[in-house]
Design a protein around this motif. Structure first.
Motif, PDB file in Angstrom:
ATOM      1  N   LEU A  96       0.918  -1.299   0.210  1.00  0.00           N
ATOM      2  CA  LEU A  96       0.131  -0.036  -0.156  1.00  0.00           C
ATOM      3  C   LEU A  96       0.870   1.209   0.216  1.00  0.00           C
ATOM      4  N   ALA A  97       1.969   1.221   0.669  1.00  0.00           N
ATOM      5  CA  ALA A  97       2.999   2.316   0.916  1.00  0.00           C
ATOM      6  C   ALA A  97       3.467   2.634  -0.801  1.00  0.00           C
ATOM      7  N   ALA A  98       3.828   1.648  -1.295  1.00  0.00           N
ATOM      8  CA  ALA A  98       4.285   1.869  -3.002  1.00  0.00           C
ATOM      9  C   ALA A  98       3.082   2.440  -3.573  1.00  0.00           C
ATOM     10  N   ILE A 101       2.709   6.219  -2.491  1.00  0.00           N
ATOM     11  CA  ILE A 101       3.774   7.045  -3.028  1.00  0.00           C
ATOM     12  C   ILE A 101       3.666   7.578  -4.437  1.00  0.00           C
ATOM     13  N   GLY A 102       3.490   6.537  -5.150  1.00  0.00           N
ATOM     14  CA  GLY A 102       2.980   6.816  -6.653  1.00  0.00           C
ATOM     15  C   GLY A 102       1.963   7.718  -6.973  1.00  0.00           C
ATOM     16  N   TYR A 103       1.005   7.530  -5.947  1.00  0.00           N
ATOM     17  CA  TYR A 103      -0.417   8.374  -6.088  1.00  0.00           C
ATOM     18  C   TYR A 103      -0.013   9.823  -5.604  1.00  0.00           C
ATOM     19  N   TRP A 104       0.720   9.929  -4.634  1.00  0.00           N
ATOM     20  CA  TRP A 104       0.744  11.400  -4.099  1.00  0.00           C
ATOM     21  C   TRP A 104       2.076  12.070  -4.546  1.00  0.00           C
ATOM     22  N   THR A 162       8.858  -9.696  -5.285  1.00  0.00           N
ATOM     23  CA  THR A 162       8.173  -8.737  -4.329  1.00  0.00           C
ATOM     24  C   THR A 162       8.572  -7.456  -4.602  1.00  0.00           C
ATOM     25  N   ALA A 163       9.980  -7.086  -5.064  1.00  0.00           N
ATOM     26  CA  ALA A 163      10.420  -5.809  -5.168  1.00  0.00           C
ATOM     27  C   ALA A 163       9.887  -5.203  -6.495  1.00  0.00           C
ATOM     28  N   LEU A 164       9.682  -6.288  -7.335  1.00  0.00           N
ATOM     29  CA  LEU A 164       9.012  -5.872  -8.690  1.00  0.00           C
ATOM     30  C   LEU A 164       7.516  -5.649  -8.497  1.00  0.00           C
ATOM     31  N   LEU A 165       7.138  -6.099  -7.694  1.00  0.00           N
ATOM     32  CA  LEU A 165       5.521  -5.916  -7.448  1.00  0.00           C
ATOM     33  C   LEU A 165       5.306  -4.341  -6.504  1.00  0.00           C
ATOM     34  N   TYR A 166       6.516  -4.103  -5.767  1.00  0.00           N
ATOM     35  CA  TYR A 166       6.351  -2.696  -5.302  1.00  0.00           C
ATOM     36  C   TYR A 166       6.719  -1.759  -6.532  1.00  0.00           C
ATOM     37  N   ILE A 167       7.492  -1.990  -7.403  1.00  0.00           N
ATOM     38  CA  ILE A 167       7.641  -1.186  -8.680  1.00  0.00           C
ATOM     39  C   ILE A 167       6.305  -1.012  -9.356  1.00  0.00           C
ATOM     40  N   LEU A 168       5.608  -2.188  -9.671  1.00  0.00           N
ATOM     41  CA  LEU A 168       4.379  -2.224 -10.311  1.00  0.00           C
ATOM     42  C   LEU A 168       3.335  -1.547  -9.507  1.00  0.00           C
ATOM     43  N   LEU A 169       3.246  -1.619  -8.213  1.00  0.00           N
ATOM     44  CA  LEU A 169       2.146  -0.599  -7.431  1.00  0.00           C
ATOM     45  C   LEU A 169       2.550   0.725  -7.525  1.00  0.00           C
ATOM     46  N   PHE A 170       3.688   1.111  -7.520  1.00  0.00           N
ATOM     47  CA  PHE A 170       4.304   2.497  -7.711  1.00  0.00           C
ATOM     48  C   PHE A 170       3.516   2.997  -9.007  1.00  0.00           C
ATOM     49  N   LEU A 171       3.899   2.321 -10.102  1.00  0.00           N
ATOM     50  CA  LEU A 171       3.406   2.614 -11.364  1.00  0.00           C
ATOM     51  C   LEU A 171       1.783   2.801 -11.196  1.00  0.00           C
ATOM     52  N   ILE A 172       1.301   1.935 -10.591  1.00  0.00           N
ATOM     53  CA  ILE A 172      -0.243   1.884 -10.702  1.00  0.00           C
ATOM     54  C   ILE A 172      -0.714   3.002  -9.720  1.00  0.00           C
ATOM     55  N   GLY A 173      -0.116   3.622  -8.763  1.00  0.00           N
ATOM     56  CA  GLY A 173      -0.133   4.646  -8.187  1.00  0.00           C
ATOM     57  C   GLY A 173       0.041   6.091  -8.992  1.00  0.00           C
ATOM     58  N   CYS A 174       0.954   6.183  -9.763  1.00  0.00           N
ATOM     59  CA  CYS A 174       1.075   7.087 -10.881  1.00  0.00           C
ATOM     60  C   CYS A 174       0.130   7.171 -11.671  1.00  0.00           C
ATOM     61  N   GLN A 175      -0.497   6.143 -12.212  1.00  0.00           N
ATOM     62  CA  GLN A 175      -1.631   5.929 -13.185  1.00  0.00           C
ATOM     63  C   GLN A 175      -2.917   6.524 -12.520  1.00  0.00           C
ATOM     64  N   LEU A 176      -3.241   6.144 -11.220  1.00  0.00           N
ATOM     65  CA  LEU A 176      -4.400   6.835 -10.560  1.00  0.00           C
ATOM     66  C   LEU A 176      -4.151   8.111 -10.576  1.00  0.00           C
ATOM     67  N   ARG A 177      -3.171   8.611 -10.152  1.00  0.00           N
ATOM     68  CA  ARG A 177      -2.829  10.087 -10.097  1.00  0.00           C
ATOM     69  C   ARG A 177      -3.028  10.788 -11.247  1.00  0.00           C
ATOM     70  N   GLN A 178      -2.596  10.272 -12.372  1.00  0.00           N
ATOM     71  CA  GLN A 178      -2.613  10.733 -13.761  1.00  0.00           C
ATOM     72  C   GLN A 178      -4.252  10.624 -14.183  1.00  0.00           C
TER      73      GLN A 178
END
Length: 303
Positions: free
Chosen positions: A11-13, A16-19, A140-156
């Motif tokens: 959720l943190a990843a 971060i991508g969202y905010w 697991t590390a790649l999933l964090y990156i994946l979620l970060f990018l998803i957060g970016c997509q949500l913000r966009q």
């Protein structure tokens, strides 16, 4: 405590991508990164299978159980989700609908690419398991990156977090998926001659293969843990293959069958075929199931 240590980093990843607005991660780069990460993680999942110790013996014991469970869970899920979609479903854009002549072949192409990455990973894991370790940590590390990018997509896309976790469609899809999955687990006890609590525990991963198998094995049943791993891994791969087809019927089918992975691993594929407005539904549904995995499995195993 286990649920917090498992879910909070994910959720943190996402947050971060969202905010945080980083100029480098524009919409084009985010979309490309999501697509590439999906296939890379598929290859690593295959590697994990190929690298299993005593692979043949474990697969012979657990493979039969997993095969029966995949059929039961898939059947119960798809039937229940089809009818819930008819009654409660909302309309979401189907990006493939604009190309009715080519969408079928594109779906087949996506399925072939998916299987190719998995089988290539299995071969690599079988051959190179002694030289390359730590695959689970890398995934697991790649999933964090994946979620970060998803957060970016949500913000966009200007989505609000309150709507992500209080989403009516997501709640309905999660409830129907959980109920039909547990029913399939109970029915499996009649066919596999296992205890009722084992049948319920083995299906309670809802597609989260990296957690369900570890939990069940750690609680004292390594064979059932392998079965859970194969079941949830198969469900994740089948979801990626079937999403292009299920999306043509209704969103309950494609989102619900993706299980817990709807909030992370299969989210890019769901967004591709339903449009970005499906993302809040996916995250709400996947989040609910993810929260329940480390709760239900210990409860059922300990019964």
């Amino acid at each position: 405590m286990a649920i917090l240590t498992t879910l909070l980093p994910l959720l943190a990843a996402l947050l971060i991508g969202y905010w945080i607005d980083i100029t480098f991660f524009n919409a084009k780069r985010v979309a490309k990164g999501l697509n590439q990460l999906v296939y890379l993680i598929l290859g690593l999942i295959g590697f994990s299978i190929g690298a299993l110790d005593n692979l043949t013996e474990k697969l012979l014991i657990a493979g039969h159980q997993a095969f029966i469970l995949v059929i039961l869970v898939s059947s119960f899920n798809l039937i229940a989700l089809y009818f819930s979609g008819l009654k409660f479903g909302s309309h979401y854009e189907n990006n493939s609908a604009a190309l009715p002549q080519t969408s079928k072949w594109q779906a087949i192409k996506d399925a072939i690419i998916t299987l190719t990455w998995v089988f290539a990973g299995i071969a690599a894991g079988f051959i190179g398991k002694q030289w390359f370790t730590g695959v689970d940590k890398l995934v697991t590390a790649l999933l964090y990156i994946l979620l970060f990018l998803i957060g970016c997509q949500l913000r966009q896309g200007n989505y609000r977090l309150r709507k992500l976790f209080l989403n009516r469609q997501g709640l309905i899809i999660a409830g129907v998926t959980i109920a039909s999955t547990l029913l399939a687990g109970w029915v499996s006890t009649l066919l596999l001659h296992i205890n009722w609590h084992q049948g319920l525990a083995v299906v309670s991963g809802f597609g989260w293969y990296s957690l369900s198998g570890i939990l069940i094995t750690g609680l004292g049943d390594p064979v059932l843990g392998t079965t859970a791993f194969l079941l949830d891994l198969s469900r994740e791969i089948l979801a990626l293959m079937l999403i292009p087809f299920l999306a043509k019927w209704n969103s309950h089918l494609s989102v619900g069958y993706s299980g817990a992975t709807a909030m992370d691993f299969t989210l890019p594929m769901l967004g591709k075929f339903h449009g970005p407005q499906i993302i809040p539904v996916c995250i709400a549904s996947g989040f609910i199931m993810s929260v329940l995995v480390p709760i239900l499995i210990p409860i059922f195993i300990g019964s």
